[in-house]
Design a protein around this motif. Sequence first.
Motif, mmCIF file in Angstrom:
data_model
loop_
_atom_site.group_PDB
_atom_site.id
_atom_site.type_symbol
_atom_site.label_atom_id
_atom_site.label_comp_id
_atom_site.label_asym_id
_atom_site.label_seq_id
_atom_site.Cartn_x
_atom_site.Cartn_y
_atom_site.Cartn_z
ATOM 1 N N TYR A 24 -2.572 1.903 -1.578
ATOM 2 C CA TYR A 24 -2.775 0.556 -2.105
ATOM 3 C C TYR A 24 -3.494 -0.403 -1.161
ATOM 4 N N ARG A 27 -7.096 0.240 0.111
ATOM 5 C CA ARG A 27 -8.143 0.143 -0.907
ATOM 6 C C ARG A 27 -8.293 -1.269 -1.454
ATOM 7 N N GLU A 29 -5.827 -3.156 -2.923
ATOM 8 C CA GLU A 29 -4.959 -3.428 -4.068
ATOM 9 C C GLU A 29 -3.557 -3.797 -3.587
ATOM 10 N N GLU A 30 -2.800 -4.457 -4.458
ATOM 11 C CA GLU A 30 -1.423 -4.797 -4.117
ATOM 12 C C GLU A 30 -0.475 -3.710 -4.604
#
Length: 64
Positions: A24, A27, A29-30
């Motif tokens: 996550y 990259r 993202e959360e």
Amino acid sequence: MFLILLVLLAAVAVAALVVLYVAYPHRGEEIPRAAWLGDALARGRSALPVLTEDDAHRPLTSRR
């Protein structure tokens, strides 16, 4: 025996954190339902030294 079990559980916990980080925050993202954990992992990355692609191609130097 208990100490061995405790060390193995700690190793599994660290491995799980690495997998979460790669899946996550690395990259961009959360982490679902745990945004605080993603923030903590990102802060940890800022505090620790990180290899870049330039570092990968740099030859090792001796410490003499």
